[in-house]
Structure formats: structure tokens, C-alpha cells
Design a protein around this motif. Structure first.
Motif, short mmCIF file in Angstrom:
data_model
loop_
_atom_site.label_atom_id
_atom_site.label_comp_id
_atom_site.label_asym_id
_atom_site.label_seq_id
_atom_site.Cartn_x
_atom_site.Cartn_y
_atom_site.Cartn_z
N LEU A 674 10.87 -5.51 -43.59
CA LEU A 674 9.57 -4.92 -43.92
C LEU A 674 9.59 -3.41 -43.79
CD1 LEU A 674 7.20 -7.53 -42.21
CD2 LEU A 674 7.80 -7.35 -44.62
N GLU A 675 10.36 -2.92 -42.82
CA GLU A 675 10.46 -1.47 -42.66
C GLU A 675 11.11 -0.85 -43.89
OE1 GLU A 675 12.11 1.56 -39.21
OE2 GLU A 675 13.38 -0.10 -39.87
N ALA A 676 12.20 -1.44 -44.37
CA ALA A 676 12.86 -0.92 -45.56
C ALA A 676 11.93 -0.97 -46.77
CB ALA A 676 14.13 -1.71 -45.83
N LEU A 677 11.15 -2.03 -46.86
CA LEU A 677 10.23 -2.17 -47.98
C LEU A 677 9.12 -1.12 -47.92
CD1 LEU A 677 9.69 -4.01 -50.44
CD2 LEU A 677 8.20 -5.37 -48.98
N LEU A 678 8.55 -0.93 -46.72
CA LEU A 678 7.50 0.06 -46.56
C LEU A 678 8.02 1.46 -46.86
CD1 LEU A 678 4.59 0.71 -45.80
CD2 LEU A 678 5.28 0.78 -43.40
N PHE A 679 9.25 1.75 -46.42
CA PHE A 679 9.84 3.05 -46.70
C PHE A 679 9.97 3.25 -48.20
CE2 PHE A 679 13.47 5.78 -47.55
CZ PHE A 679 13.18 6.90 -46.76
N GLU A 680 10.39 2.22 -48.89
CA GLU A 680 10.62 2.35 -50.33
C GLU A 680 9.33 2.60 -51.09
OE1 GLU A 680 12.94 -0.07 -53.93
OE2 GLU A 680 12.82 -0.89 -51.90
N VAL A 681 8.25 1.92 -50.70
CA VAL A 681 7.00 2.06 -51.45
C VAL A 681 6.23 3.32 -51.08
CG1 VAL A 681 6.77 -0.43 -51.74
CG2 VAL A 681 5.66 0.67 -49.81
N THR A 682 6.53 3.91 -49.89
CA THR A 682 5.79 5.12 -49.50
C THR A 682 6.56 6.40 -49.79
OG1 THR A 682 6.66 4.87 -47.24
CG2 THR A 682 4.46 3.96 -47.71
N GLN A 683 7.88 6.35 -49.82
CA GLN A 683 8.67 7.56 -50.00
C GLN A 683 9.04 7.79 -51.46
OE1 GLN A 683 9.19 9.55 -47.34
NE2 GLN A 683 8.09 8.05 -46.10
N SER A 684 8.96 6.76 -52.30
CA SER A 684 9.39 6.90 -53.69
C SER A 684 8.20 7.29 -54.57
CB SER A 684 10.00 5.60 -54.20
OG SER A 684 11.07 5.20 -53.37
N ARG A 685 8.51 8.03 -55.61
CA ARG A 685 7.49 8.39 -56.59
C ARG A 685 7.23 7.20 -57.51
NH1 ARG A 685 4.52 12.65 -55.78
NH2 ARG A 685 4.26 12.87 -58.04
N PRO A 686 5.97 7.00 -57.92
CA PRO A 686 5.69 5.90 -58.85
C PRO A 686 6.43 6.06 -60.16
CG PRO A 686 3.67 6.74 -57.86
CD PRO A 686 4.76 7.71 -57.49
N SER A 687 6.89 4.94 -60.72
CA SER A 687 7.62 4.94 -61.99
C SER A 687 7.34 3.62 -62.69
CB SER A 687 9.12 5.11 -61.75
OG SER A 687 9.63 4.02 -61.01
N MET A 702 2.06 -1.84 -42.40
CA MET A 702 2.04 -1.06 -41.16
C MET A 702 1.58 -1.92 -39.99
SD MET A 702 0.68 2.75 -42.21
CE MET A 702 -0.98 2.19 -42.50
N THR A 703 0.54 -2.69 -40.20
CA THR A 703 0.00 -3.53 -39.11
C THR A 703 1.00 -4.59 -38.70
OG1 THR A 703 -2.21 -3.18 -40.03
CG2 THR A 703 -1.96 -4.96 -38.44
N THR A 704 1.66 -5.21 -39.66
CA THR A 704 2.64 -6.25 -39.32
C THR A 704 3.83 -5.66 -38.57
OG1 THR A 704 1.99 -7.58 -41.21
CG2 THR A 704 4.17 -7.99 -40.30
#
Length: 807
Positions: A674-687, A702-704
Motif C-alpha cells: 500500500l505504501e508503494a501504491l500511495l507513493f505512486e499515485v501521489t508523486q506521479s503526474r497524471p497521464s 493514508m488511514t489504512t
């Protein structure tokens, strides 16, 4: 529904205001005071349209209402005027200024019109009792030249329905005797043609005999299926008597079919003596009600025989089918009221079922036939499984496009649920794929019926297969459409959307490569196995915009709710695991109908949480599958609501409190994914490959992560650092291109709240993983705690002080 011209007239009638209506009533009043003419007829037609076009009542002048009643009661006025006046008065009912009376009306046609207005009043002043007495007084007259009672039988039928307690014993016996005469002793010669005018001659042809529907001369008594060029008065009465027969039998029959007399007869009904004595009951010495039942039985037997004949005209063929249905319904009533008829009925009904399998146009009789054997099969020790299988499996597969059959079969199932034995229920569950064809093709009118029926279809053995079938219901609709289009027998086939050109779909339907998938989708019985129909979803994509497919897709969420309400009542741990895996698997394997995926995902995600609540250990047992589900960003893009609920369930139920088998290693694995997933969706630019992640998904992730860190406290520094970065990122003005200001504020607030809790690890663990006592407090019930004692003490002090106050 209406033509453009009719719609325009209705719209004009609804738009007429009260002032304009009163001016028109004044004109109608003047016309009714003059000699009758075409102008009066035209004005009354317009007035009837005005008063009947709206749901709310219109107000007419008292003078106009009085003239309408006078015109109706005057014997010299034309019948057309009387019919129009009666129709207007019925629309205005109930009203207080009614001055109609049936006491002095001699013409039976006029009496039936007056009666229709009186019955519309609702028996406010005892009109129904007076009306029934007047009608039975006419019935007592047996003279051939007496007034015709043909127009009064529909009135009697209405009286039976509105006020069944109005008729006394003598009246019941009188009508039963008259019905016997009309049903059994009508003339078998045709009536004389109407003659009159300048060219009429006193010499008329002798009327010929009544014929059968196949043209043969009738060799037995007259029935509603007898044909001729002209009919006599008693023949018309014969037809009307049969139309009201079933309702009259239900009204005049024994109040308790299980009375001692009926029980005594049923004990002997299987013996030869019983059959012989039953055959001798045709004696005229029987009481009127028993005599009527005997004649009704003979009449129905004659109809069954006449329905075997090949009709020369289509109208007669349609009448045969309708009379066949009614005859079986009447026989069912007779056998319930008098079991001695049962064994005389069984042989002819078995032969009828064999004939229904050969005649493709008589399927409607199958529903009352099945009802008959359901009511009497146990008493007659008859195995009716062939009839039930024909009704539940073969008929829906062959005639799914008939809305009448679809409703009648479905209503038969829902109406008799409490009467079905375990064997019939097993047949019903086995036949659910065929019944679903009715649902797929006629979903708007049948959705409510199947919401009632689904709990009976679902058990541990069929739950998984039924859930697959419900999710594939719009795909089944498209396949049924193709089946009709490719059929070589266009008779009685419904019209489809001719604007939809789908040659590729038709070719795929005939392609041997896909025959196995189509056979599975169009199967008639439960197979106990499932197949992924993703190839069909792609093949049938051009049909996703079809109106019938769209209507079916709108019914699926409602049916899914009913399915899960039923299955959660009995599901054990193994079935819950199967259903949860099915939800995860099918969430990305749905037919691509517009708006369908989103509405189904909402239901599936909410029901996944219900399953987790029923079995909290579900997350631990399915940890591998859940890790695969949340390990891909594509899950967020295609099924955000489902992904959100899965992540929330991981944070809520992945703990030792819910399952002792939960380990730190499992918590760490989920945390890292989940951490890797959250990092990917928050640090990457939308495409195009990675669209903007919804803020609800970010906050749930974040809550989980915080919940998991509170259970494995070595992860707290790691998640705290990550949350700080997310909070800083949300405060960055550059994020306005990714999230709106409101969404960014929600992310900042959630990150701040979680960081505050993590500063106190023990408090965080208490908040995120509360014990059962905290989740379900009993402080107000447990007498061993101090809170109830304090409350009782304060209450007594307050009561004591209140008692000391001066009153």
C-alpha cells in the motif's frame, strides 16, 4: 401509447379551466333540454373527454348533473345518449346529488346503465342491496317474452365483487338454477338474422344447426366454443354465464372446503363406488349449488373436447386457447370444493398436458394446469414433475419473449412459494437459468417479482452460479436478441430494434468457436459450473447500447441487493470466501454497458464490507488474493469504489483482534504494497496511463497505513515521514492542477489528524484497534460499573427535591 391526434385532444381537455368548463356545461344543458340530435351527442362526447382526461375531479353545475340523470332515465331517449350520460356520471362519482333509482326502470339495458352509476357510488346509501333485489326480481320471471337479463349478468358479477354479503340464500339458489339452465340447455339451432326494412319478406330461411370450430355439426350441447352465423338469446346467456361461472362458484361454494362432508367424500374418492356414485350425481334432485357444480364440470369437459378440434378461423383458435385456460381454472375450483370431481378430472388433464407439448400456441394453459396439480397432486398421488419441468425450464427458454407468459409463470412461482415442497423447490432452483431468460427480456415489469423469488432460488449449492448469472444478465439479454434474430421461425416473434445493425454479432453467434460460451450463457438448467464470458463481452459490445440491454442493466443492482440479503442469512465461512473471491474477480469482468460498471461496483463494494463484517477473518484467509488486487494501479483506475472498500477492509480487519492467525509479516507485506501504491499515485503526474487518483482513495490509503503501523509499531517512523511529505505536497500550490482546493484541504486535514495520533502510539492503537468492549459498550446495562449507580443516585435526588417543591 396514443396517436399524435389523440395526445393533442387529451392535452386540450386537460388545459380547459373551470370558467370555460362552466360555459360549456351551460351549452350542454341547453342541448339536453331540446329534442335529441347529433349536436347533443357531440357535446356529450366532448364533456366525457374533459371529465375523464384528468386525475382530479371536475365540478359540473347541478342543473347539468340533473339533466344528465334525467336523460339517462328517460326511456324515450336514444341509447347512445344514455350510454354517454352514464359514462359522464360514472366519472363524476361519487357525488351527493344522485337522484337515480332502479325501482321503476323496466328496460334491462337501461337498468344496466343506471346500475353502473349506482355501483360507482360505492354503496353510500344501500344502493347495492336495492339493485340486487331489483335484478333478482327480473330473474324470477321465466317467461320467454319477459325482459332480457343478458345486460344484467355483468352487473351481478360486479355486485359479487363489491358486496358479496349482499345476496341471501334464496337469491344464491335462484341464480345457481338459472346458470344451470343457461349453461346446459341453450338451443343448438342458430338464431334468426335480424330482418326489417322495405326489402324484408315474411318468408325466412329455417335456421341451421350450431357447428363446431372445425365446421362439423354440433352433436352435443351449446358452449362458448360453438359457432354460428347468428345466436339466440339463450345462447348469448350461455356465453355470459360461462364468463362469470368461476367467480360465482368461488362466491357460492362451501366456506370451508375442508368441512367434514368434504373429508368424508375424499376418503372414498379413490374407490370404484365413489366413481359410480359421482357419475350418478347428474340427477336433477341435487340442490342448486351441487347441480351447478355438476353442470359446470360437464361444460368444462365439453370445452376440453372442443379445444381438440382444428379451428378454421384464427379468431376461433385464439378463443379455444382462452377457453382452455378458463376451463382448467374452473376445474381447479370444482375439485377444491368437491373432491369427488378429482379422479374424473385427472385423466383429461394428463391428456391435455401431452397435447400442450405438441401445440405451440396453447402454452398459457400450462400455468393453470401446474396450479391444479400443485393444489391436488398430493391428494391424487400424481407425479406432476413433467408438467413442472415443462413450465419452469422448457417454456421460458422457448417463449421468453412473451410478456404475458413471463408474468404469469413468475407470478405463479411467487404466489405459491409457501406451498412448494422441498422437491419442487429443488426443481425451481435447478431451472433458474431458464427463469432468468424471462427476467433478462422483461426486466422492468419483472424486477419486483424476482426480488421476491430470489431468496427461494438461492441456497449454498446455487449461490455462486446465480451471482455469476446476475452479473451477466445484460449479456444474456443481448444473446437472446441474437437468438431471435437468427431464428428461422418468425411466427409470433417480437420486433426488435431494427435500427441496430449487428452483422458481426450474428456471425459470432453462429461461429462454432463461440458456441460453447453461448450454450453456457443460454443453458436451461443449473450446471454447477461457471465460465468466464469475457470473450462474449467483447463480441457483443455493439449491442450494449440496445434499449432492452440498458433496461436490464438498470435492474441488476436491485437484484444484487436482494441476492446478498438472502445469501447472508445462511452463508457459512467457505461460501463467504467463495463470494468474496468472486466479487474481486468479477469487478473487472463486466459487460460494457454505459453506467453499468459504476452502479454494480457500488453494490459489490458495499457487499464486500458486509461479508467482512460477517467473517472478520476473511482478510487474513484471503491475504494473497487481496495483495494481488491492491498491488496494481489499474485497480484504482477501473474500479475505484471497489478498491476503496478493499483497502478500508484491510485496515479494519487485518489484526490479531479479528484473527489470531494474523502475523507481523502479513501486516508488513500489506504495508509495503500500500505504501508503494500511495507513493505512486501521489508523486506521479497524471497521464493517460495514470489518471488523477480520487482524494477518497488517497485518504483511505493514508488511514489504512496508519492503522497497520499502529499494530506493528516499528513502522510508525516510516509512516509518519510519509504522511509529513503528503501534507507538504498537498500544501504546494502546484498540486492545484492535480486536486481541487477542497480535495487538497481534505488530504491535508486527514494527514494532520493521523500524524497527531501517531505521536501517542498507545492512543493510536486504542483508536484504530479498539477492543470489543469499546466497540459495543454496555455501561448503561452493567450494574457492576459506577455509571449506572451514579445515574440512579442523581435521579433519586432530583425526584426527592422535586417532591419538596411547593405544588
Amino acid at each position: 401509447m396514443f396517436s399524435a391526434g389523440a395526445e393533442s385532444l387529451l392535452h386540450q381537455a386537460r388545459e380547459i379551466q373551470d370558467e370555460e368548463l362552466q360555459r360549456f356545461c351551460t351549452r350542454v344543458t341547453k342541448l339536453l333540454q331540446e329534442p335529441p340530435g347529433p349536436a347533443a351527442v357531440d357535446a356529450l362526447q366532448r364533456l366525457f373527454l374533459i371529465v375523464s382526461a384528468t386525475k382530479y375531479p371536475r365540478r359540473l353545475e347541478k342543473v347539468c348533473m340533473d339533466l344528465l340523470q334525467n336523460t339517462l332515465c328517460s326511456p324515450t331517449n336514444p341509447e347512445q345518449l344514455q350510454v354517454l350520460c352514464a359514462a359522464i356520471l360514472r366519472e363524476m362519482s361519487p357525488f351527493d346529488d344522485l337522484a337515480l333509482s332502479c325501482d321503476h326502470t323496466q328496460n334491462t339495458r337501461q337498468l344496466s346503465l343506471v346500475a353502473s352509476v349506482l355501483l360507482a357510488q360505492g354503496d353510500r346509501k344501500g344502493e347495492i342491496s336495492c339493485l340486487s333485489q331489483r335484478i333478482f326480481k327480473i330473474l324470477e320471471n321465466r317467461q320467454p317474452e319477459g325482459p332480457s337479463v343478458r345486460h344484467l349478468l355483468p352487473v351481478l358479477t360486479k355486485i359479487i365483487g363489491l358486496a358479496p354479503g349482499t345476496l341471501v340464500e334464496d337469491q344464491t339458489n335462484l341464480l345457481s338454477r338459472r346458470l344451470v339452465d343457461w349453461l346446459r340447455y341453450a338451443s343448438i339451432q342458430q338464431g334468426l338474422p335480424y330482418s326489417g326494412g322495405f326489402f324484408s319478406t315474411p318468408r325466412t330461411r329455417q335456421p341451421g344447426p350450431i357447428t363446431e370450430v372445425d365446421g362439423a355439426v354440433a352433436s352435443d350441447f351449446f358452449t362458448v366454443l360453438s359457432t354460428g352465423q347468428h345466436f339466440t338469446e339463450d345462447q348469448w346467456l350461455n356465453m355470459q354465464a360461462f364468463s362469470m361461472l368461476r367467480k360465482w362458484l368461488l362466491h357460492s361454494g362451501p366456506e370451508d372446503p375442508g368441512s367434514p362432508d368434504a373429508d368424508d367424500r375424499s376418503e372414498l374418492e379413490g374407490s370404484t363406488l365413489s366413481v359410480l356414485s359421482a357419475a350418478s350425481t347428474a340427477s336433477r334432485l341435487l340442490p342448486p349449488r351441487e347441480r351447478l357444480r355438476e353442470v359446470a364440470f360437464e361444460y368444462c369437459q365439453r370445452l376440453l373436447e372442443q379445444s381438440n378440434r382444428r379451428a378454421l378461423r384464427k379468431g376461433d383458435s385464439d378463443l379455444q386457447k382462452a377457453c382452455l385456460v378458463e376451463a382448467v381454472l374452473v376445474l381447479d375450483v370444482l375439485c377444491r370444493q368437491d373432491p369427488s370431481f378429482l379422479y374424473r378430472t385427472l385423466s383429461c388433464l394428463k391428456a391435455l398436458h401431452r397435447r400442450l407439448g405438441e401445440d405451440p400456441g396453447s402454452e398459457r394453459a400450462l400455468v393453470p394446469l401446474a396450479q391444479f396439480f400443485l393444489n391436488h397432486g398430493e391428494a391424487a398421488t400424481v407425479d406432476a414433475e413433467a408438467i413442472y419441468q415443462h413450465l419452469l425450464s422448457r417454456l421460458p427458454s422457448e417463449r421468453f419473449y412473451s410478456p404475458t407468459l413471463a408474468f404469469e409463470v413468475t407470478h405463479f412461482c411467487t404466489r405459491n412459494l409457501a406451498q412448494f415442497d422441498p422437491h419442487f423447490l429443488s426443481l425451481l432452483r435447478l431451472s433458474f437459468p431458464s427463469l432468468f431468460k424471462f427476467l433478462a427480456w422483461n426486466s422492468p415489469p419483472l424486477t419486483a417479482e424476482f426480488v421476491v423469488l430470489l431468496p427461494a432460488l438461492v441456497d449454498a449449492g446455487t449461490a455462486v452460479e446465480i451471482l455469476h448469472a446476475l452479473l451477466d444478465l445484460p449479456c444474456l439479454t443481448a444473446a437472446l436478441d441474437l437468438q431471435l434474430r437468427s431464428s428461422q421461425t418468425p411466427s409470433e416473434r417480437p420486433l426488435w430494434d431494427v435500427s441496430l445493425r449487428i452483422p458481426n454479432c450474428l456471425e459470432a453467434f453462429r461461429d462454432p468457436q463461440f458456441q460453447g460460451l453461448f450454450r453456457h450463457l443460454l443453458r436451461t438448467k443449473a450446471s454447477g459450473s461457471t465460465q468466464r464470458l469475457t470473450p462474449l463481452h467483447q463480441l457483443l459490445k455493439p449491442m450494449a447500447s440496445c434499449g432492452r440491454v440498458t433496461q436490464c442493466s438498470e435492474a441488476v443492482p436491485i437484484l444484487l441487493q436482494a441476492f446478498f440479503s438472502a445469501v447472508t442469512q445462511f452463508a457459512d465461512g467457505a461460501l463467504i470466501n467463495q463470494l468474496a473471491l468472486l466479487l474481486l474477480d468479477r469487478s473487472d469482468s463486466l459487460y460494457q454497458v454505459p453506467q453499468y460498471e459504476a452502479s454494480v461496483h457500488r453494490v459489490l463494494s458495499s457487499q464486500l464490507l458486509v461479508l467482512c463484517k460477517l467473517k472478520p477473518s476473511l482478510v487474513v484467509e484471503l491475504s494473497r488474493e487481496l495483495l494481488e488486487f491492491v498491488g496494481s494501479v489499474s485497480s484504482i483506475c477501473s474500479r475505484a469504489s471497489m478498491f476503496t472498500c478493499v483497502v478500508w477492509a484491510i485496515g479494519e480487519y487485518l489484526s490479531v483482534t479479528c484473527d489470531k492467525r494474523c502475523t507481523v509479516e502479513q501486516i508488513n507485506k500489506f504495508f509495503e504494497a500500500l505504501e508503494a501504491l500511495l507513493f505512486e499515485v501521489t508523486q506521479s503526474r497524471p497521464s493517460a496511463d495514470l489518471p488523477c487518483c480520487p482524494p477518497q482513495v488517497v485518504t483511505v490509503l493514508m488511514t489504512t497505513l496508519t492503522k497497520l503501523a499502529s499494530r506493528s509499531q516499528d513502522l510508525i517512523p516510516r509512516v509518519s515521514l510519509f504522511l509529513s511529505k503528503i501534507r507538504t505536497l498537498a500544501q504546494n500550490p502546484a498540486t492545484s492542477s492535480v486536486h481541487s482546493e477542497e480535495d487538497a484541504e481534505a488530504i491535508r486535514t486527514r494527514a494532520t489528524e493521523l500524524l497527531t495520533l501517531l505521536k501517542m502510539p498507545s492512543v493510536a492503537q486504542f483508536v484504530f484497534t479498539p477492543t470489543a468492549g469499546v466497540c459495543q459498550p454496555r455501561y448503561h446495562r452493567d450494574t457492576n460499573t459506577a455509571l449506572p449507580l451514579a445515574l440512579r443516585t442523581v435521579s433519586r435526588l432530583v425526584e426527592k427535591e422535586a417532591g419538596l417543591l411547593p405544588g
